[in-house]
Motif scaffolding. Sequence first.
Motif, short mmCIF file in Angstrom:
data_model
loop_
_atom_site.label_atom_id
_atom_site.label_comp_id
_atom_site.label_asym_id
_atom_site.label_seq_id
_atom_site.Cartn_x
_atom_site.Cartn_y
_atom_site.Cartn_z
N LYS A 63 1.99 -72.37 -9.54
CA LYS A 63 2.47 -72.68 -8.19
C LYS A 63 2.28 -71.49 -7.26
N ALA A 64 2.64 -70.30 -7.73
CA ALA A 64 2.50 -69.10 -6.89
C ALA A 64 1.04 -68.84 -6.55
N LEU A 65 0.16 -68.92 -7.54
CA LEU A 65 -1.26 -68.68 -7.28
C LEU A 65 -1.85 -69.74 -6.34
N GLN A 66 -1.44 -70.97 -6.51
CA GLN A 66 -1.92 -72.02 -5.60
C GLN A 66 -1.43 -71.77 -4.18
N ASP A 67 -0.18 -71.35 -4.04
CA ASP A 67 0.38 -71.05 -2.72
C ASP A 67 -0.32 -69.86 -2.08
N PHE A 68 -0.64 -68.84 -2.87
CA PHE A 68 -1.39 -67.69 -2.35
C PHE A 68 -2.78 -68.13 -1.91
N LYS A 69 -3.42 -68.95 -2.75
CA LYS A 69 -4.78 -69.40 -2.47
C LYS A 69 -4.87 -70.19 -1.16
N THR A 70 -3.93 -71.09 -0.95
CA THR A 70 -3.96 -71.94 0.24
C THR A 70 -3.37 -71.25 1.46
N GLY A 71 -2.68 -70.14 1.26
CA GLY A 71 -2.04 -69.46 2.38
C GLY A 71 -0.65 -70.00 2.67
N THR A 72 -0.18 -70.94 1.86
CA THR A 72 1.16 -71.49 2.03
C THR A 72 2.20 -70.37 1.91
N LYS A 73 1.92 -69.42 1.04
CA LYS A 73 2.79 -68.26 0.86
C LYS A 73 1.96 -67.04 1.27
N PRO A 74 2.14 -66.57 2.50
CA PRO A 74 1.34 -65.44 2.97
C PRO A 74 1.58 -64.19 2.11
N SER A 75 0.50 -63.55 1.75
CA SER A 75 0.57 -62.37 0.89
C SER A 75 -0.80 -61.72 0.86
N LEU A 76 -0.83 -60.46 0.48
CA LEU A 76 -2.13 -59.83 0.27
C LEU A 76 -2.82 -60.39 -0.96
#
Length: 100
Positions: A63-76
Motif C-alpha cells: 500500500k505504501a509503495l503504491q501510494d508513493f508511486k501514484t503520488g497519493t502519499k507525497p514523498s521523496l
Amino acid sequence: MAPRFIAIIIIASFGVAGVAQAAGNVAAGKTKAFECGGCHGDVGQGMGAYPALAGKPAAALVKALQDFKTGTKPSLMHGLAASLSPQDIQDLAAYYASLK
C-alpha cells in the motif's frame, strides 16, 4: 445447493487464487532491494530518519509503495517508486515482510 450459494463459492475461490498469485517472491525482492539499502539499511533495519521496513506486513508495504508511486502519499520516495512494476512492489514487500 442453491445457485446463489454456488456462485459465491466460485467468486470466493477466484478471489483467493488471485491473492495467492499476486504474492511476491522473496528472493526477487532481495535482489531488487539493493537501492533501498542506502536509506533503509542493508536488511531494512532503518537508518536515521528513514523507517525500518523489516518485519512490516507485506500488505502495508504494498500500500505504501503504491501510494508513493501514484503520488497519493507525497514523498521523496515517489521518484523511486514510480519506476517499480506491480510485481516489483509485491516482491519488495514480500522480502521486507520476511525479515523478522
